[in-house]
Scaffold this active site. Sequence first.
Site, PDB file in Angstrom:
ATOM      1  N   ASN A 125       1.022  -1.204   0.047  1.00 64.22           N
ATOM      2  CA  ASN A 125       0.013   0.162   0.040  1.00 64.22           C
ATOM      3  C   ASN A 125       0.852   1.409   0.124  1.00 64.22           C
ATOM      4  OD1 ASN A 125      -1.297   2.209   1.885  1.00 64.22           O
ATOM      5  ND2 ASN A 125      -2.967   1.001   0.381  1.00 64.22           N
ATOM      6  N   THR A 172       4.125   1.625  -0.948  1.00 64.86           N
ATOM      7  CA  THR A 172       4.665   1.736  -2.286  1.00 64.86           C
ATOM      8  C   THR A 172       4.083   2.335  -3.257  1.00 64.86           C
ATOM      9  OG1 THR A 172       6.119  -0.047  -1.473  1.00 64.86           O
ATOM     10  CG2 THR A 172       6.040   0.432  -3.816  1.00 64.86           C
ATOM     11  N   THR A 189       2.154  -8.113  -1.348  1.00 58.94           N
ATOM     12  CA  THR A 189       2.133  -7.983   0.141  1.00 58.94           C
ATOM     13  C   THR A 189       1.712  -9.143   0.725  1.00 58.94           C
ATOM     14  OG1 THR A 189       1.101  -6.654   2.113  1.00 58.94           O
ATOM     15  CG2 THR A 189       0.243  -6.675  -0.201  1.00 58.94           C
ATOM     16  N   ASP A 226      -0.077  -9.257   3.394  1.00 64.18           N
ATOM     17  CA  ASP A 226      -1.192  -8.687   4.046  1.00 64.18           C
ATOM     18  C   ASP A 226      -2.413  -8.607   3.113  1.00 64.18           C
ATOM     19  OD1 ASP A 226       0.027  -8.407   6.381  1.00 64.18           O
ATOM     20  OD2 ASP A 226       0.604  -6.300   6.136  1.00 64.18           O
TER      21      ASP A 226
END
Length: 361
Positions: A117, A119, A139, A141
Amino acid sequence: MKASTIKTVGILTSGGDAPGLNAAIRALCLTGMNKYGMKFIGIRDGYRGLIDNNTFKMEKLDFDGMIKSGGTILGTSRVKPFKNPVKDPKTGLLPVEGIKKTFKENKLDALVCLGGNGTNTTASLLYDAGFNVIGLPKTIDNDILGTDESFGFQTAIQVATHGIETIRTTAKSHHRVMVVEIMGHKVGWLGLYAGIAANADAILLPEIPYDIKKLGKFIKARKNAGHEYSIIACSEGAINLEEAKMGKKEFKKARESMAQSVGYRVAKELEEETGLETRTSVIGYLQRGEDPCPYDINLATKIGAAAADFLYKKDFGKLVAIKGGKITGTLLCELAGVVKAIPSDDPVLQTARDLGICFGD
């Protein structure tokens, strides 16, 4: 080979490392070189390297050896050039001025930013500043808005699931309650999926504030029903009812004052509430550092190869996303500064509730 007006492309990875980064870089370079005749410049250590012109030519890399390796061959950092920008004491340049210089000296026609997010939020700001930028969703996540999946997520699920399953052996042997802390600072996708896959009895997530009394009641009920141990999958960003009422600054201050991570706090609270021996295990960076599983290799390869097509078409200001199994582009400005949280009506979340898993609410 199709002749491309985009000749030279910079590549960087930023933020936390994740399985699949090298596979995506490999696919982007090979597709760009073989299909469009592009040249690629590696930028070391994320946006720090972009500002400082820390670069190298990528055509001589061992691309075959990259596909299965974890981490990132480019290195990474968490530098954010638009956050509190100051002039470099050596060059006297502001971060954006340093980036312009890097673009000029390397004759870059475009930049590909692989990250999460933060980046891609920076990538959006670079695009607004006039740079040709494309983002890729990386990611563990899985919290990037505008894409169904991010590479690294499935590998992290496997690692976290295996960790919980291994800890179960100790919990069963010692008749303990075990709190297993899983990554997930702002959202709980990883905790939810790993918790279900590992047959956790309770799952604590950032999206669902937990009540320690309700969690304790659930664990004691299991004990009274003859279950000699319990497993709790706890996201590192899990919050209690009191924290849910806090403002952003108050919450940040409260977290900074904690002596240990959330998993340890939950274990202490739960032991006090139930009188049952409770321990904590933090899986930690194992979730990020593992070599990518085949699923993530294929996903990263698909996204990386598609990024070369985006470059050729000059489809800038976009995140190369996956929706419904198909490649699409999501505007970077639409996902900047936003995280994809688990909605209350998510079918996987509902499935977990139907299974009898407790979320402490």
